[in-house]
Design an enzyme around this catalytic site. Structure first.
Site, PDB file in Angstrom:
ATOM      1  N   GLU A 120      -1.445  -8.755   3.869  1.00 40.58           N
ATOM      2  CA  GLU A 120      -1.566  -9.337   4.954  1.00 40.58           C
ATOM      3  C   GLU A 120      -3.089  -9.525   5.450  1.00 40.58           C
ATOM      4  OE1 GLU A 120      -1.883  -4.960   5.423  1.00 40.58           O
ATOM      5  OE2 GLU A 120      -1.193  -6.369   4.014  1.00 40.58           O
ATOM      6  N   CYS A 141       0.678  -1.341  -0.056  1.00 40.65           N
ATOM      7  CA  CYS A 141       0.112  -0.105  -0.010  1.00 40.65           C
ATOM      8  C   CYS A 141       0.830   1.239  -0.136  1.00 40.65           C
ATOM      9  CB  CYS A 141      -1.120   0.043   1.104  1.00 40.65           C
ATOM     10  SG  CYS A 141      -2.443   1.070   0.873  1.00 40.65           S
ATOM     11  N   HIS A 191      -3.341  -4.889   0.001  1.00 37.19           N
ATOM     12  CA  HIS A 191      -2.959  -5.389   1.468  1.00 37.19           C
ATOM     13  C   HIS A 191      -2.869  -6.877   1.640  1.00 37.19           C
ATOM     14  CE1 HIS A 191      -2.684  -1.812   4.018  1.00 37.19           C
ATOM     15  NE2 HIS A 191      -3.372  -1.147   3.098  1.00 37.19           N
TER      16      HIS A 191
END
Length: 245
Positions: free
Chosen positions: A219, A115, A217
């Site tokens: 994660e 990001c 993102h």
């Protein structure tokens, strides 16, 4: 076997004033910690104050670096004044990350940007950004989803014969999306490895393999889209090779 150490660049926030007043805290998001740990690395939070004071000492023990999400990158770093669409800027964080990034580039430490991380790494390498997609790029789809980061929101197309294609596979992939800025002009030695349906740059990589960076993102997707674990496993592999060089 000792796990490679992955330094996660830290950010700060101030707690809400309460009975014992407020305090400033250094932090990294727990999702990054989990993603690195679950894929074979040892995550370490690197405080921004230490990067700003002495980036060599702060990062010399790191085998790899994760550049996470955060606020907008100051346009001063790519020679522009702020546009009306720009949001929060944290000069002290940008300066700390720049000090860390310059050191990492010099030492060729493997990096994964996420990001803000993709935007930061592009600027670090001399590139520019759209300060706000919706004001500066006609025909943009919505890139700022609501609610959970685990939700899949739009698709990206990973380009053939890129390093990223070797990790995730070429072609269409569903991702989440939480940004209003994006890569505009590419920095030195960088290539585009994925784009959104509206042409927005969604991933970049360096020709020497040091930098892999994505706009989404991953994660937040390690459980709902398990393939995204491969990005962190790749960082761990590159970091292990760096440690054993």
């Amino acid at each position: 076997m000792i796990k490679p150490i992955i330094g996660i660049l830290g950010n700060t926030y101030k707690t809400t004033p309460a009975k014992f007043s407020s305090s400033k805290r250094e932090y990294v998001n727990s999702d990054y910690v989990e993603a690195v740990l679950n894929n074979g690395g040892m995550p370490i939070a690197v405080p921004s104050v230490s990067m700003l004071d002495d980036p060599e000492s702060a990062l010399s023990f790191c085998d790899g670096i994760l550049v996470p999400g955060g606020e907008d990158v100051s346009p001063w770093y790519y020679g522009e004044e702020p546009s009306p669409g720009i949001q929060t800027i944290r000069p002290e964080i940008d300066e700390a990350w720049m000090a860390a990034g310059r050191y990492a580039l010099e030492k060729k430490i493997p990096m994964l940007g996420i990001c803000k991380g993709i935007q930061f790494l592009n600027v670090l390498c001399g590139g520019t950004l759209y300060q706000d997609l919706y004001l500066q790029r006609e025909g943009s789809i919505l890139h700022m989803q609501s609610l959970e980061r685990s939700y899949l929101f739009h698709h990206v197309d990973i380009r053939k014969d890129t390093y990223l294609a070797g990790i995730l596979g070429e072609g269409k992939h569903a991702v989440n999306s939480m940004h209003h800025q994006a890569v505009r002009e590419l920095g030195r030695n960088l290539t585009v490895s994925a784009v959104a349906p509206d042409g927005t740059v969604e991933a970049i990589e360096s020709s020497d393999g040091q930098i892999v960076a994505v706009q989404w993102h991953p994660e937040g997707l390690i459980h709902t889209a398990p393939e995204m674990n491969k990005l962190f496993a790749d960082l761990v592999r590159r970091s292990e090779a760096y440690h054993n060089r």
